[in-house]
Design a protein around this motif. Structure first.
Motif, mmCIF file in Angstrom:
data_model
loop_
_atom_site.group_PDB
_atom_site.id
_atom_site.type_symbol
_atom_site.label_atom_id
_atom_site.label_comp_id
_atom_site.label_asym_id
_atom_site.label_seq_id
_atom_site.Cartn_x
_atom_site.Cartn_y
_atom_site.Cartn_z
ATOM 1 N N PHE A 38 0.877 -1.176 0.000
ATOM 2 C CA PHE A 38 0.000 0.000 0.000
ATOM 3 C C PHE A 38 0.910 1.220 0.000
ATOM 4 C CE2 PHE A 38 -2.656 -3.146 2.317
ATOM 5 C CZ PHE A 38 -3.739 -3.188 1.442
ATOM 6 N N THR B 98 4.101 1.219 2.037
ATOM 7 C CA THR B 98 4.017 0.189 3.087
ATOM 8 C C THR B 98 3.880 -1.198 2.476
ATOM 9 O OG1 THR B 98 2.837 1.760 4.474
ATOM 10 C CG2 THR B 98 2.755 -0.542 5.162
ATOM 11 N N ALA C 135 2.535 -4.239 3.277
ATOM 12 C CA ALA C 135 1.661 -4.873 4.272
ATOM 13 C C ALA C 135 1.955 -6.369 4.352
ATOM 14 C CB ALA C 135 0.203 -4.633 3.926
ATOM 15 N N ARG D 233 2.109 -7.259 16.090
ATOM 16 C CA ARG D 233 1.760 -5.899 16.528
ATOM 17 C C ARG D 233 0.689 -5.305 15.626
ATOM 18 N NH1 ARG D 233 7.630 -4.161 18.065
ATOM 19 N NH2 ARG D 233 8.128 -4.569 15.896
ATOM 20 N N SER D 234 0.099 -4.214 16.061
ATOM 21 C CA SER D 234 -0.832 -3.472 15.226
ATOM 22 C C SER D 234 -0.111 -2.998 13.960
ATOM 23 C CB SER D 234 -1.358 -2.276 16.019
ATOM 24 O OG SER D 234 -2.304 -1.595 15.251
ATOM 25 N N GLY D 235 -0.725 -3.213 12.809
ATOM 26 C CA GLY D 235 -0.123 -2.786 11.538
ATOM 27 C C GLY D 235 0.837 -3.797 10.948
ATOM 28 N N ALA D 236 0.944 -4.990 11.562
ATOM 29 C CA ALA D 236 1.909 -5.993 11.094
ATOM 30 C C ALA D 236 1.502 -6.614 9.766
ATOM 31 C CB ALA D 236 2.079 -7.088 12.144
ATOM 32 N N GLY D 237 0.197 -6.564 9.466
ATOM 33 C CA GLY D 237 -0.268 -7.155 8.208
ATOM 34 C C GLY D 237 -1.254 -8.302 8.390
ATOM 35 N N LYS D 238 -1.713 -8.519 9.626
ATOM 36 C CA LYS D 238 -2.567 -9.675 9.925
ATOM 37 C C LYS D 238 -3.890 -9.629 9.171
ATOM 38 C CE LYS D 238 -2.660 -8.642 14.329
ATOM 39 N NZ LYS D 238 -1.916 -7.356 14.289
ATOM 40 N N SER D 239 -4.571 -8.471 9.238
ATOM 41 C CA SER D 239 -5.879 -8.386 8.567
ATOM 42 C C SER D 239 -5.723 -8.453 7.055
ATOM 43 C CB SER D 239 -6.605 -7.105 8.970
ATOM 44 O OG SER D 239 -6.920 -7.149 10.342
ATOM 45 N N THR D 240 -4.653 -7.867 6.547
ATOM 46 C CA THR D 240 -4.407 -7.932 5.097
ATOM 47 C C THR D 240 -4.239 -9.395 4.686
ATOM 48 O OG1 THR D 240 -3.285 -5.801 5.255
ATOM 49 C CG2 THR D 240 -2.954 -7.053 3.228
HETATM 50 N N1 ATP Z 1 -6.547 -0.390 2.275
HETATM 51 C C1 ATP Z 1 -5.393 0.076 2.745
HETATM 52 N N2 ATP Z 1 -4.845 1.223 2.265
HETATM 53 C C2 ATP Z 1 -3.654 1.675 2.717
HETATM 54 N N3 ATP Z 1 -2.921 1.063 3.662
HETATM 55 C C3 ATP Z 1 -3.420 -0.064 4.193
HETATM 56 C C4 ATP Z 1 -4.671 -0.631 3.768
HETATM 57 N N4 ATP Z 1 -4.895 -1.759 4.480
HETATM 58 C C5 ATP Z 1 -3.840 -1.905 5.303
HETATM 59 N N5 ATP Z 1 -2.954 -0.893 5.130
HETATM 60 C C6 ATP Z 1 -1.652 -0.732 5.841
HETATM 61 O O1 ATP Z 1 -0.997 -1.988 5.789
HETATM 62 C C7 ATP Z 1 -0.383 -2.304 7.041
HETATM 63 C C8 ATP Z 1 -0.972 -3.593 7.592
HETATM 64 O O2 ATP Z 1 -2.319 -3.360 7.940
HETATM 65 P P1 ATP Z 1 -3.233 -4.496 8.586
HETATM 66 O O3 ATP Z 1 -4.603 -3.939 8.721
HETATM 67 O O4 ATP Z 1 -3.079 -5.742 7.810
HETATM 68 O O5 ATP Z 1 -2.541 -4.674 10.025
HETATM 69 P P2 ATP Z 1 -3.005 -5.557 11.280
HETATM 70 O O6 ATP Z 1 -1.853 -6.429 11.613
HETATM 71 O O7 ATP Z 1 -4.306 -6.197 11.003
HETATM 72 O O8 ATP Z 1 -3.148 -4.437 12.434
HETATM 73 P P3 ATP Z 1 -4.191 -4.379 13.661
HETATM 74 O O9 ATP Z 1 -3.655 -5.309 14.721
HETATM 75 O O10 ATP Z 1 -4.085 -2.950 14.100
HETATM 76 O O11 ATP Z 1 -5.543 -4.747 13.175
HETATM 77 C C9 ATP Z 1 -0.621 -1.082 7.924
HETATM 78 O O12 ATP Z 1 0.492 -0.244 7.821
HETATM 79 C C10 ATP Z 1 -1.838 -0.430 7.305
HETATM 80 O O13 ATP Z 1 -1.845 0.952 7.539
#
Ligand code: ATP
Ligand code: MG
Length: 361
Positions: A31, A34, A36, A55-62
């Motif tokens: 992204f 970044t 992800a 951690r938050s932002g690690a990429g888990k939800s992606t």
């Molecule tokens: N649609 C998007 N557009 C831009 N950046 C994105 C998008 N989705 C995720 N990111 C970025 O990609 C990285 C991973 O995001 P992701 O949501 O996968 O993290 P996460 O591990 O699920 O975090 P959390 O524990 O906070 O839910 C982050 O830096 C986030 O800002």
């Protein structure tokens, strides 16, 4: 039988194990600046519960969104039940989505629909007739212990009950894979335990494969078989839960697990100095049969009055004893610390010198 995509729409990779529900090969998703997902390779065998932490932002939800086709990787391969999904168009993805159920932190139920209609909705979308989809909805509500609430509306349910409806809905189309993104984060500890017990029960009864993301280490500890730690879009550590919890390697894993593993009490940690004092404080990590054996009795017999127990205990993860203790070893005899350390390491323990305490043993 595998009915979710027409043969022309998929590539079945040669050599894929039919027992493998998920396989990711070098998956990347960027992204802006970044990364992800920065080259994720992962397999999940049928029937496994995989926990993903980071951690938050690690990429888990992606990562989880790539598994249900909500997110497209820039490169890499994603196989679900041996079928490559990375390049399917929206239409070809529809049947795949039925093979993958998902539950969410905020349940995502439709408030204007009854519980039974919420559960039956994926079947309605799939074109299944009313009688059959309600029959299936009631079967699932029975499975999740909510048969009595079929005609209720979500607003009259507790958080735990809402998540049970979410689980029933996710199972409606008989998925091969259930994804969970922080599904217990909005629930109190007791309700969390009951939802986890339900997920484990479904996993065992139906042989359902589950990938769950959580920031609650206790969730991974109690139901996952394996854990993958993701940091800045990469898997930095992966293994059986008991093994990773017993001996975390990556700094990030140690930090994530710090709340759940015994740690040196603050008032003792505050007294530690790097210079030699009266006693060395050692941490001892040990898993497997030795962890609940006669280690300290034997140490005491071999080197009488050499140490004092300071803190720690034995946990059981996946039926494996996992021990973490802190001991103080007197240093009046300059060779004693080395002898104690050698004795413990010979029994398979990982020993670390944390510092020196002014307190005598
Ligand atoms: N649609 C998007 N557009 C831009 N950046 C994105 C998008 N989705 C995720 N990111 C970025 O990609 C990285 C991973 O995001 P992701 O949501 O996968 O993290 P996460 O591990 O699920 O975090 P959390 O524990 O906070 O839910 C982050 O830096 C986030 O800002
Ligand atoms: Mg997330």
């Amino acid at each position: 039988m595998n009915s979710f995509v027409s043969a022309s729409a998929v590539t079945v990779s040669a050599g894929q194990d039919a027992q493998e529900v998920v396989r990711l090969i070098d998956v990347r998703r960027q992204f802006g600046s970044t990364a992800a997902l920065d080259g994720i390779s992962l397999t999940v065998p049928k029937g496994e519960i995989l926990g993903i932490i980071g951690r938050s932002g690690a990429g888990k939800s992606t990562l989880i969104r790539c598994l249900n086709g909500l997110e497209r990787p820039d490169s890499g391969e994603i196989y679900i039940e041996g079928h490559s999904i990375g390049r399917l168009d929206e239409k070809a993805l529809q049947p795949l989505r039925r093979r993958v159920g998902m539950i969410f932190q905020h349940f995502n139920l439709l408030s204007a629909k009854t519980v039974e209609d919420n559960v039956a909705l994926p079947l309605k979308i799939a074109g299944i007739g009313k009688v059959e989809r309600l029959r299936r909805a009631h079967e699932l509500l029975d499975l999740v212990g909510l048969a009595a609430k079929a005609r209720s509306y979500p607003s009259s349910l507790s958080g735990g009950q809402k998540q049970r409806v979410g689980i029933a809905r996710a199972l409606a189309a008989r998925p091969a894979l259930l994804l969970s993104d922080e599904a217990t984060s909005a629930l109190d500890p007791e309700t969390t335990r009951s939802i986890l017990a339900l997920l484990k029960d479904i996993n065992q009864k139906l042989g359902l494969t589950i990938v769950l993301i959580t920031h609650e280490m206790e969730v991974v500890r109690s139901i996952a078989d394996r854990v993958a730690v993701i940091d800045a879009g990469r898997i930095v550590e992966e293994g059986k839960v008991w093994s990773v919890f017993a001996n975390p390697q990556a700094t990030i894993t140690r930090s994530l697990l710090s709340g759940i593993r015994p740690k040196l009490p603050d008032h003792i940690a505050a007294r530690l100095s790097p210079a030699t004092g009266a006693a060395a404080i050692l941490s001892i990590d040990l898993a497997g049969p030795e962890a609940e054996g006669s280690l300290f009795a034997d140490l005491s017999a071999a080197l009488p009055h050499s140490f004092r127990l300071v803190h720690g205990g034995i946990d059981h993860i996946q039926n494996q004893p996992v021990a973490r203790f802190f001991i103080a070893v007197g240093v009046r005899d300059a060779t004693l610390q080395g002898k104690v350390q050698h004795f413990l390491e010979a029994r398979g323990a990982r020993v670390e010198v944390l510092g020196y305490d002014t307190d005598h043993v």
